[in-house]
Design an enzyme around this catalytic site. Structure first.
Site, short mmCIF file in Angstrom:
data_model
loop_
_atom_site.label_atom_id
_atom_site.label_comp_id
_atom_site.label_asym_id
_atom_site.label_seq_id
_atom_site.Cartn_x
_atom_site.Cartn_y
_atom_site.Cartn_z
N TYR A 269 0.83 -1.20 0.00
CA TYR A 269 0.00 0.00 0.00
C TYR A 269 0.87 1.26 0.00
O TYR A 269 0.48 2.30 -0.53
CB TYR A 269 -0.89 0.04 1.26
CG TYR A 269 -2.13 -0.83 1.20
CD1 TYR A 269 -2.41 -1.64 0.11
CD2 TYR A 269 -3.02 -0.82 2.27
CE1 TYR A 269 -3.57 -2.42 0.09
CE2 TYR A 269 -4.18 -1.59 2.25
CZ TYR A 269 -4.44 -2.39 1.17
OH TYR A 269 -5.58 -3.15 1.15
N CYS B 24 -3.27 -1.56 9.94
CA CYS B 24 -2.35 -1.04 8.93
C CYS B 24 -2.32 0.48 9.09
O CYS B 24 -3.37 1.13 9.00
CB CYS B 24 -2.86 -1.43 7.54
SG CYS B 24 -1.98 -0.64 6.17
N CYS C 285 4.39 1.24 11.09
CA CYS C 285 3.90 0.31 10.08
C CYS C 285 3.79 -1.02 10.82
O CYS C 285 4.73 -1.42 11.52
CB CYS C 285 4.90 0.19 8.93
SG CYS C 285 4.51 -1.14 7.78
N HIS D 253 4.00 -3.93 9.92
CA HIS D 253 4.99 -4.95 9.55
C HIS D 253 6.26 -4.86 10.40
O HIS D 253 6.96 -5.86 10.58
CB HIS D 253 5.40 -4.79 8.08
CG HIS D 253 4.45 -5.39 7.10
ND1 HIS D 253 3.25 -4.82 6.76
CD2 HIS D 253 4.54 -6.53 6.36
CE1 HIS D 253 2.63 -5.57 5.86
NE2 HIS D 253 3.40 -6.63 5.60
N1 DGL Z 1 1.33 -2.85 7.19
C1 DGL Z 1 1.10 -1.63 6.52
C2 DGL Z 1 1.19 -0.42 7.46
O1 DGL Z 1 1.04 -0.55 8.65
C3 DGL Z 1 1.73 -1.26 5.21
C4 DGL Z 1 2.49 -2.15 4.33
C5 DGL Z 1 2.30 -1.79 2.86
O2 DGL Z 1 3.05 -0.96 2.32
O3 DGL Z 1 1.39 -2.37 2.28
O4 DGL Z 1 1.37 0.69 7.01
#
Ligand code: DGL
Length: 270
Positions: free
Chosen positions: A47, A79, A193, A195
């Site tokens: 995203y 996210c 993020c 991740h």
């Molecule tokens: N996990 C997502 C966040 O917290 C983003 C990862 C992505 O770039 O899709 O922003």
């Protein structure tokens, strides 16, 4: 509303990939009995390199369809990118409570001693006005250094598939903060993020002593538990993860099972 007619109605956790597992882990710790459906929009990953319009349209569309189909009791956008862009819009279109994930600037500002806070997020997240507003509200008089680290998203995805993260990529993200004015004094780092907490050991190694990492997973889990506090939970079948594009199960399937996601399917392709 604090009651639900169906005790098997799931909590829907949504992310572009495996990042939301960091929120799921915190949620399991306080609501182990709650049924969960995890949706990973891997057809849309990443995203962070998309435009605001692309992300908003995608997230609102998908969550609209999924909510109709899965009838969750609550939706959590696990996210930061999707939340900082589309949380308000999603709340307008869904009838269930929606909990978002936004950069943990407030707790970081309370922790910093040097007054220098780093923030790693996707390119889309770090340019959001939402982040400007959090900075103005909670980090006035402090220095907030932002740096986009899209490669860390790919690193975290690969780590969940059994591949060791590339230390040079992690070191570059830390350097991107440290080389900014004030950077050497950074003592607190916001992982903006979902991740990135998957890479906490590698980030800690690259940061060295004296820098604390902060993220929102526990706070989000507590917020969800609070919103659902009077509700009953019955897990009628094993929790499921839904992908929006093909995935190779392999190592990933066994990692997901450790988070209690024992069933996998591909739906809402696109
Ligand atoms: N996990 C997502 C966040 O917290 C983003 C990862 C992505 O770039 O899709 O922003």
């Amino acid at each position: 509303m604090s009651t639900t007619p169906d005790p098997s109605a799931p909590i829907l956790l949504f992310d572009s990939g495996v990042g939301g597992l960091t929120v799921l882990e915190a949620l399991r710790a306080i609501l182990p009995q709650a049924p969960v459906v995890y949706v990973a929009d891997n057809a849309g990953l990443p995203y962070g390199s998309k435009t605001e319009a692309q992300i908003a349209a995608r997230v609102c569309g998908l969550l609209g369809r999924l909510t109709e189909r899965l009838a969750p009791r609550l939706v959590c956008i696990a996210c930061n990118t999707a939340s900082t862009i589309a949380l308000g819009m999603v709340r307008e279109v869904l009838e269930v409570p929606v909990v978002g994930t936004v950069p943990a600037i407030k707790p970081a500002a309370a922790l910093t001693k040097t007054g220098v806070i780093g923030l790693l997020g996707t390119a889309a997240t770090i340019r959001q006005e939402y982040v400007d507003r959090l900075e103005a509200a909670f980090a006035k008089g402090k220095t907030l250094l932002r740096y986009p680290a899209p490669q860390l998203v790919a690193c975290a995805e690969s780590k969940l598939r059994g591949k060791a993260p590339d230390r040079a990529v992690i070191a570059e993200a830390v350097e991107g903060l440290r080389r900014q004015p004030g950077g050497p004094a950074m003592d607190t780092l916001v992982l903006a993020c979902t991740h990135f907490p998957l890479l906490e050991p590698e980030l800690a190694e690259a940061l060295g002593d004296g820098v604390r990492m902060v993220h929102g997973a526990e706070g989000i889990a507590r917020r969800i538990a609070h919103l659902l506090e009077d509700q009953e939970f019955v897990r009628a079948e094993a929790d499921e993860i839904i992908f929006t594009a093909h995935v190779e199960p392999g190592e990933l399937a066994s990692r997901l099972a450790r988070y209690g996601l024992e069933r996998m399917s591909v739906q809402c392709k696109g």
